[in-house]
Enzyme design. Structure first.
Site, PDB file in Angstrom:
ATOM      1  CG  HIS A 150      -2.037   0.897   1.269  1.00 19.06           C
ATOM      2  ND1 HIS A 150      -2.452   1.637   0.196  1.00 19.06           N
ATOM      3  CD2 HIS A 150      -2.829   1.296   2.311  1.00 19.06           C
ATOM      4  CE1 HIS A 150      -3.443   2.433   0.559  1.00 19.06           C
ATOM      5  NE2 HIS A 150      -3.685   2.259   1.845  1.00 19.06           N
TER       6      HIS A 150
ATOM      7  CG  HIS B 224      -4.221   0.849  -8.270  1.00 19.24           C
ATOM      8  ND1 HIS B 224      -5.569   0.825  -8.023  1.00 19.24           N
ATOM      9  CD2 HIS B 224      -3.664   1.645  -7.323  1.00 19.24           C
ATOM     10  CE1 HIS B 224      -5.822   1.592  -6.978  1.00 19.24           C
ATOM     11  NE2 HIS B 224      -4.692   2.094  -6.541  1.00 19.24           N
TER      12      HIS B 224
ATOM     13  CG  ASP C 104       3.004   4.656  -3.870  1.00 17.68           C
ATOM     14  OD1 ASP C 104       2.920   5.805  -3.415  1.00 17.68           O
ATOM     15  OD2 ASP C 104       2.331   3.700  -3.453  1.00 17.68           O
TER      16      ASP C 104
HETATM   17  N1  ACO Z   1       4.873  -6.717 -10.442  1.00 17.76           N
HETATM   18  C1  ACO Z   1       4.747  -7.930 -11.039  1.00 17.76           C
HETATM   19  N2  ACO Z   1       3.596  -8.609 -11.119  1.00 17.76           N
HETATM   20  C2  ACO Z   1       2.517  -8.047 -10.568  1.00 17.76           C
HETATM   21  C3  ACO Z   1       2.565  -6.784  -9.939  1.00 17.76           C
HETATM   22  C4  ACO Z   1       3.794  -6.102  -9.895  1.00 17.76           C
HETATM   23  N3  ACO Z   1       3.913  -4.903  -9.315  1.00 17.76           N
HETATM   24  N4  ACO Z   1       1.343  -6.460  -9.481  1.00 17.76           N
HETATM   25  C5  ACO Z   1       0.545  -7.490  -9.803  1.00 17.76           C
HETATM   26  N5  ACO Z   1       1.246  -8.441 -10.450  1.00 17.76           N
HETATM   27  C6  ACO Z   1       0.724  -9.681 -11.017  1.00 17.76           C
HETATM   28  C7  ACO Z   1       0.438 -10.687  -9.929  1.00 17.76           C
HETATM   29  O1  ACO Z   1       1.539 -11.535  -9.705  1.00 17.76           O
HETATM   30  C8  ACO Z   1      -0.752 -11.437 -10.500  1.00 17.76           C
HETATM   31  O2  ACO Z   1      -0.276 -12.350 -11.438  1.00 17.76           O
HETATM   32  P1  ACO Z   1      -1.055 -13.755 -11.609  1.00 17.76           P
HETATM   33  O3  ACO Z   1      -2.440 -13.405 -12.095  1.00 17.76           O
HETATM   34  O4  ACO Z   1      -0.212 -14.467 -12.622  1.00 17.76           O
HETATM   35  O5  ACO Z   1      -1.052 -14.391 -10.257  1.00 17.76           O
HETATM   36  C9  ACO Z   1      -1.519 -10.351 -11.258  1.00 17.76           C
HETATM   37  O6  ACO Z   1      -0.543  -9.363 -11.608  1.00 17.76           O
HETATM   38  C10 ACO Z   1      -2.620  -9.708 -10.443  1.00 17.76           C
HETATM   39  O7  ACO Z   1      -2.046  -9.258  -9.227  1.00 17.76           O
HETATM   40  P2  ACO Z   1      -2.812  -9.241  -7.844  1.00 17.76           P
HETATM   41  O8  ACO Z   1      -1.815  -9.274  -6.728  1.00 17.76           O
HETATM   42  O9  ACO Z   1      -3.890 -10.276  -7.841  1.00 17.76           O
HETATM   43  O10 ACO Z   1      -3.491  -7.824  -7.927  1.00 17.76           O
HETATM   44  P3  ACO Z   1      -4.075  -7.033  -6.709  1.00 17.76           P
HETATM   45  O11 ACO Z   1      -5.141  -6.157  -7.245  1.00 17.76           O
HETATM   46  O12 ACO Z   1      -4.437  -7.936  -5.593  1.00 17.76           O
HETATM   47  O13 ACO Z   1      -2.837  -6.155  -6.206  1.00 17.76           O
HETATM   48  C11 ACO Z   1      -1.275  -4.428  -5.911  1.00 17.76           C
HETATM   49  C12 ACO Z   1      -2.663  -4.812  -6.444  1.00 17.76           C
HETATM   50  C13 ACO Z   1      -1.140  -4.836  -4.438  1.00 17.76           C
HETATM   51  C14 ACO Z   1      -1.122  -2.914  -5.981  1.00 17.76           C
HETATM   52  C15 ACO Z   1      -0.195  -5.129  -6.774  1.00 17.76           C
HETATM   53  O14 ACO Z   1      -0.286  -4.692  -8.105  1.00 17.76           O
HETATM   54  C16 ACO Z   1       1.230  -4.895  -6.241  1.00 17.76           C
HETATM   55  O15 ACO Z   1       1.677  -5.648  -5.380  1.00 17.76           O
HETATM   56  N6  ACO Z   1       1.940  -3.847  -6.742  1.00 17.76           N
HETATM   57  C17 ACO Z   1       3.259  -3.539  -6.231  1.00 17.76           C
HETATM   58  C18 ACO Z   1       3.121  -2.755  -4.939  1.00 17.76           C
HETATM   59  C19 ACO Z   1       2.635  -1.347  -5.177  1.00 17.76           C
HETATM   60  O16 ACO Z   1       3.125  -0.628  -6.047  1.00 17.76           O
HETATM   61  N7  ACO Z   1       1.667  -0.937  -4.336  1.00 17.76           N
HETATM   62  C20 ACO Z   1       1.127   0.427  -4.380  1.00 17.76           C
HETATM   63  C21 ACO Z   1      -0.293   0.401  -4.843  1.00 17.76           C
HETATM   64  S1  ACO Z   1      -0.908   2.045  -4.983  1.00 17.76           S
HETATM   65  C22 ACO Z   1      -1.208   2.506  -3.402  1.00 17.76           C
HETATM   66  O17 ACO Z   1      -1.543   1.763  -2.541  1.00 17.76           O
HETATM   67  C23 ACO Z   1      -1.006   3.885  -3.092  1.00 17.76           C
END
Ligand code: ACO
Length: 447
Positions: A269, A308, A364
């Site tokens: 987050h 996201h 971010d």
């Molecule tokens: N890098 C690589 N792969 C990713 C990333 C990433 N940053 N984000 C998602 N994925 C992949 C996952 O591995 C998943 O793959 P799969 O379907 O093969 O299993 C798919 O994309 C979907 O990801 P989820 O984790 O199910 O998506 P969710 O909506 O739950 O997560 C999140 C969203 C937490 C923001 C995620 O994209 C992430 O971890 N990003 C990196 C952390 C980040 O930048 N967080 C800030 C968010 S903005 C904020 O809070 C202000």
């Protein structure tokens, strides 16, 4: 066959019975599923949605997001317009009251917030009790929660005057608490608020002032104000959900806000801004990017600042931040990490892995580069986010309290443990090796 009415027909194949469930605003009430039973002993159907991916937890009139179109609006106003023309306290007023303020209303809010920037002297003492390398977010969780002990009347939030006073206090004191956390980590004396400065300018003063009067650079002061605006609300994100859920227990707003700060701290987050910069430092040079991307694709770790839950096109805040970065770098000089970040974005956006999963830079991705250029240490990044998000948390908390539908947040569960079994005295138990079978940890950041 379409009947054209706003209902959902559900047929339970276990019993052959059909149910007509109303659809309102594109949603069904999950409680409508409880009528679906197989017999007298069946408590009724539940819906399982561990991360709320398809569950709305409330009605809200505060923030609108269209993730596919990359739209973010506060109370109907596009984020781009607010970032261009508004100020953080004006946006705070908008979020909490639903309308932009008149000049008198803005002056009143500004005066109230300015009047409450000081914290009780005892706060300095317990900030001093933290270890020298305590993370500022850990200190913020503690100090925001501790404010409730200074304002025992805060629990009486059904009185609107008292409630609004606590809300103003929280907005006013966040920069002071965040700056104290920083000064403590450096062993520097705490700087009292300078109430002649703007909200952002005063924060910069409390961070950097050494002796004499601190005069913030107007470009950096404005950039920080815009960054606060961009972070001010984001509908039902993890920390706002924490604020609403904890608030639904009817605890005071300081305690609920401490829970929200704790949720924001997490690397998935608000903590992502800190992780992005650590990632850019680890990559170091553009020539290491392809290798890094390969490791992300293999699932070793995530590309921080990408992806996201809601935005599947682009994050409109990230666009504003990129433009803002240019103004900041004109004053501070170019951040050497910018080149790596831009190349990383270019390569990722052309890669099938990221295209297929609709992963775009989120807010971010670029904020950390600006914060670093402005002199903030990485550990402070998420605290900056927390300062900006406070008005949103409070607006959402208040909206929840005033919502006649609000009850204590209490999800159900699907029980998967043992059936009833009976207590065995310890002398009769045989030693068993419990295999602790844990699922493999999910990848987070790169270091
Ligand atoms: N890098 C690589 N792969 C990713 C990333 C990433 N940053 N984000 C998602 N994925 C992949 C996952 O591995 C998943 O793959 P799969 O379907 O093969 O299993 C798919 O994309 C979907 O990801 P989820 O984790 O199910 O998506 P969710 O909506 O739950 O997560 C999140 C969203 C937490 C923001 C995620 O994209 C992430 O971890 N990003 C990196 C952390 C980040 O930048 N967080 C800030 C968010 S903005 C904020 O809070 C202000």
């Amino acid at each position: 066959m379409s009947t054209g009415d706003n209902t959902l027909t559900v047929t339970d194949n276990r019993t052959g019975r059909s149910y007509l469930i109303p659809i309102e605003d594109g949603a069904i009430r999950a409680s409508a599923l409880r009528q679906i039973r197989t017999g007298a002993g069946d408590p009724g159907l539940l819906s399982l949605d561990p991360a709320f991916t398809a569950t709305a937890s409330c009605h809200s009139a505060i923030t609108y997001i269209d993730g596919d179109a990359g739209i973010l609006r506060y109370r109907g106003y596009p984020i781009e317009e607010l970032a261009e023309h508004s100020s953080f306290l004006e946006v705070a007023y908008l979020l909490m009251n639903g309308e932009l303020p008149s000049p008198e209303q803005l002056t009143e809010l500004t005066d109230t917030v300015t009047h409450h920037t000081f914290v009780h002297e005892n706060v300095k003492e317990f900030v001093g009790g933290f270890h020298h390398d305590a993370h500022p977010m850990g200190i913020l969780v503690g100090t925001v929660g501790a404010l409730s002990t200074f304002y025992p009347e805060a629990g009486n939030f059904t009185d609107p005057v008292n409630r609004r006073l606590q809300m103003a206090r929280l907005i006013a004191k966040m920069p002071t608490l965040a700056a104290y956390a920083f000064r403590h980590s450096r062993g520097l004396p705490y700087v009292y608020p300078d109430n002649d400065l703007s909200y952002a300018g005063n924060f910069l003063s409390m961070m950097w002032k050494m002796s004499g009067r601190y005069q913030p650079d107007p470009v950096l002061e404005h950039a920080l104000d815009v960054l606060f605006i961009l972070h001010a609300d984001h509908e039902q994100n993890c920390s706002t959900n924490a604020m609403r859920a904890v608030g639904s227990s009817r605890v005071d707003p300081y305690s609920a806000a401490a829970a929200a700060v704790a949720a924001l701290y997490g690397p998935l987050h608000g903590g992502a801004n800190e992780q992005v910069l650590r990632m850019l430092r680890e990559i170091g040079d553009v020539q290491h990017i392809p290798d890094y991307i390969e490791r992300v694709k293999k699932g070793e770790f995530r590309l921080m600042g990408f992806g996201h839950r809601v935005y599947k096109n682009y994050d409109p805040r990230a666009k504003v931040v990129r433009r803002l970065a240019e103004n900041v770098f004109r004053v501070t000089g170019l951040n050497p990490h910018l080149e790596v970040a831009m190349e990383l974005e270019r390569i990722a956006l052309a890669d099938d892995y990221f295209i297929g999963k609709k992963l775009y830079p989120n807010v971010d991705f670029y904020t950390g580069i600006i914060y670093e250029a402005m002199g903030f240490p990485v550990e402070m990044f998420t605290g900056l986010f927390a300062i900006g998000r406070m008005p949103g948390w409070l607006a959402q908390w208040e909206e929840g309290l005033l919502d006649p539908e609000q009850k204590i947040a209490r999800p159900r569960q699907i029980y998967t443990g043992p059936d009833e079994r009976h207590y065995v005295d310890i002398s009769a138990r045989h030693h068993t090796e419990h295999d602790l079978v844990e699922p493999p940890p999910k990848p987070i950041g790169g270091d």
